[in-house]
Design an enzyme around this catalytic site. Structure first.
Site, PDB file in Angstrom:
ATOM      1  N   GLU A 137       4.873   4.635  -1.476  1.00  0.00           N
ATOM      2  CA  GLU A 137       4.453   3.481  -1.092  1.00  0.00           C
ATOM      3  C   GLU A 137       5.113   3.109   0.293  1.00  0.00           C
ATOM      4  O   GLU A 137       6.286   2.573  -0.054  1.00  0.00           O
ATOM      5  CB  GLU A 137       4.746   2.369  -2.052  1.00  0.00           C
ATOM      6  CG  GLU A 137       3.748   2.462  -3.401  1.00  0.00           C
ATOM      7  CD  GLU A 137       4.012   1.227  -4.429  1.00  0.00           C
ATOM      8  OE1 GLU A 137       2.840   0.836  -4.275  1.00  0.00           O
ATOM      9  OE2 GLU A 137       5.106   0.867  -4.649  1.00  0.00           O
ATOM     10  N   LYS A 139       3.504  -7.605 -10.787  1.00  0.00           N
ATOM     11  CA  LYS A 139       4.710  -8.077 -10.301  1.00  0.00           C
ATOM     12  C   LYS A 139       4.969  -9.282 -11.059  1.00  0.00           C
ATOM     13  O   LYS A 139       4.579  -9.350 -12.545  1.00  0.00           O
ATOM     14  CB  LYS A 139       4.621  -8.338  -9.074  1.00  0.00           C
ATOM     15  CG  LYS A 139       4.300  -7.131  -8.254  1.00  0.00           C
ATOM     16  CD  LYS A 139       4.273  -7.190  -6.757  1.00  0.00           C
ATOM     17  CE  LYS A 139       3.739  -5.786  -6.159  1.00  0.00           C
ATOM     18  NZ  LYS A 139       3.926  -5.683  -4.600  1.00  0.00           N
ATOM     19  N   HIS A 180      10.669   0.836  -7.885  1.00  0.00           N
ATOM     20  CA  HIS A 180       9.844   0.197  -6.690  1.00  0.00           C
ATOM     21  C   HIS A 180      10.419  -0.340  -5.494  1.00  0.00           C
ATOM     22  O   HIS A 180      11.674  -0.841  -5.811  1.00  0.00           O
ATOM     23  CB  HIS A 180       8.872  -0.725  -7.541  1.00  0.00           C
ATOM     24  CG  HIS A 180       8.059  -1.337  -6.755  1.00  0.00           C
ATOM     25  ND1 HIS A 180       8.205  -2.522  -5.597  1.00  0.00           N
ATOM     26  CD2 HIS A 180       6.471  -1.334  -6.769  1.00  0.00           C
ATOM     27  CE1 HIS A 180       6.940  -2.579  -5.177  1.00  0.00           C
ATOM     28  NE2 HIS A 180       6.046  -2.063  -5.862  1.00  0.00           N
ATOM     29  N   SER A 215      -1.426  -2.148  -0.059  1.00  0.00           N
ATOM     30  CA  SER A 215      -2.330  -2.867   0.280  1.00  0.00           C
ATOM     31  C   SER A 215      -3.773  -2.189   0.275  1.00  0.00           C
ATOM     32  O   SER A 215      -4.661  -2.135   0.894  1.00  0.00           O
ATOM     33  CB  SER A 215      -2.529  -3.197   1.879  1.00  0.00           C
ATOM     34  OG  SER A 215      -1.312  -3.908   2.233  1.00  0.00           O
ATOM     35  N   GLU A 272      10.454  -2.970  -4.112  1.00  0.00           N
ATOM     36  CA  GLU A 272      10.839  -4.354  -4.367  1.00  0.00           C
ATOM     37  C   GLU A 272      12.228  -4.566  -5.037  1.00  0.00           C
ATOM     38  O   GLU A 272      13.348  -5.092  -5.131  1.00  0.00           O
ATOM     39  CB  GLU A 272       9.932  -5.391  -4.991  1.00  0.00           C
ATOM     40  CG  GLU A 272       8.959  -5.547  -4.091  1.00  0.00           C
ATOM     41  CD  GLU A 272       7.496  -5.813  -4.486  1.00  0.00           C
ATOM     42  OE1 GLU A 272       7.338  -6.048  -5.518  1.00  0.00           O
ATOM     43  OE2 GLU A 272       6.461  -5.664  -3.762  1.00  0.00           O
ATOM     44  N   ASN A 275      -0.221  -3.128 -10.572  1.00  0.00           N
ATOM     45  CA  ASN A 275       1.441  -3.709 -10.515  1.00  0.00           C
ATOM     46  C   ASN A 275       1.147  -5.265 -10.419  1.00  0.00           C
ATOM     47  O   ASN A 275       1.087  -5.852  -9.397  1.00  0.00           O
ATOM     48  CB  ASN A 275       2.005  -3.035  -9.500  1.00  0.00           C
ATOM     49  CG  ASN A 275       3.580  -3.672  -9.517  1.00  0.00           C
ATOM     50  OD1 ASN A 275       3.820  -4.240 -10.307  1.00  0.00           O
ATOM     51  ND2 ASN A 275       4.341  -3.373  -8.699  1.00  0.00           N
ATOM     52  N   GLY A 281       2.149  -5.367   0.273  1.00  0.00           N
ATOM     53  CA  GLY A 281       1.798  -6.923   0.280  1.00  0.00           C
ATOM     54  C   GLY A 281       1.651  -7.377   1.806  1.00  0.00           C
ATOM     55  O   GLY A 281       1.760  -8.723   1.984  1.00  0.00           O
TER      56      GLY A 281
END
Ligand code: PGA
Length: 252
Positions: free
Chosen positions: A171, A10, A97, A216, A99, A8, A177
């Site tokens: 996730e 991003k 996702h 991560s 985010e 991904n 991250g």
């Protein structure tokens, strides 16, 4: 079931950077990838064409999108449709996702609409779920995962559209991250909860639905993560941006 190793990217990499990285990945992985592995690259929209060119005809490589709007076409300024993604060479797309859920306030309802619409259009959809740190601390992991899975997967429309392919990515939001990886026992427990929900929700198809772990993932933890029960692949952010580290993950 194939092990899916997804990158991904991003909001990173220009077209030339994206095509350079994808070409390096092909150079490092073509012929070196275990037969049951599939590498999926999810670049920003602007780099879909560049990555599609770099992986064209390469077996074991697929292209996907990080998001879309669930409509055929129309007055939706700034948006991209599943038909446009298919036309650009995508076979996969993400929905939900963290985010998107947090920065862009996507609700469970919008995620559900994207998921079923993407499936109906013929995309293999990857539904992302996961709890925040607060939710984990208040012992709400099962409740959050159930809510996110049920709101997206319950219903006849989804059941009728499953043929194009569905995966779920677990996730934990606090591991995305941050460099903080969930402990193997937390991953095992969460993936077992997801598997149980999928078995209950997707008559007969719950066992065949891949469950990816994300948060991560790195070259030095990939083999441990892939060894955990019910982990059928990974969704990688930061460590997917450099060909060397992502190809080590894809081989790991
Ligand atoms: P990360 O991101 O690997 O940088 O934690 C994972 C993701 O957001 O999919």
């Amino acid at each position: 079931m194939r092990t899916l190793i997804a990158a991904n990217w991003k909001m990173h990499l220009t077209r030339s950077q994206a095509s350079g990285t994808a070409k390096e990945l092909v150079g490092q992985l073509e012929g070196n990838l275990p037969a049951d592995r599939e590498v999926l690259i999810l670049p920003p929209f602007t780099s879909l064409e560049a990555v599609s060119g770099a992986i064209a005809g390469k077996s074991g490589f697929s292209l996907g999108a990080q998001d879309f709007y669930p409509a055929e076409e129309g007055a939706y300024t700034g948006e991209v449709s599943p038909s446009m993604l298919l036309d650009a060479g995508c076979g996969y797309a993400l929905a939900g996702h963290s985010e998107r859920r947090h920065f862009f306030r996507e609700s469970d309802e919008l995620v559900a609409e994207k998921l079923v619409y993407g499936l109906e259009k013929g995309l293999h959809m990857i539904l992302c779920v996961g709890e925040t740190l607060e939710e984990r601390k208040s012992n709400a992991v099962k409740e959050v995962l159930s809510r996110q899975l049920r709101s997206a997967l319950d219903g006849e429309r989804v059941q009728n559209a499953l043929a194009t392919g569905l995966s779920v990515a677990y996730e934990p939001v606090w591991a995305i991250g941050t460099g903080e990886v969930a402990r193997p026992e937390d991953i095992r427990e969460a993936h077992a909860m997801v598997r149980q929900e999928l078995t209950a929700l997707l008559s007969g198809k719950g066992e065949q639905t891949g469950i990816l772990y994300g948060g991560s993932v790195k070259p030095d933890n990939i083999s441990q993560i892939l060894g955990i029960d019910n982990v059928n692949g990974v969704l990688v952010g930061g460590a997917s941006l450099k060909a060397d580290s992502f190809s080590a993950i894809a081989r790991g």
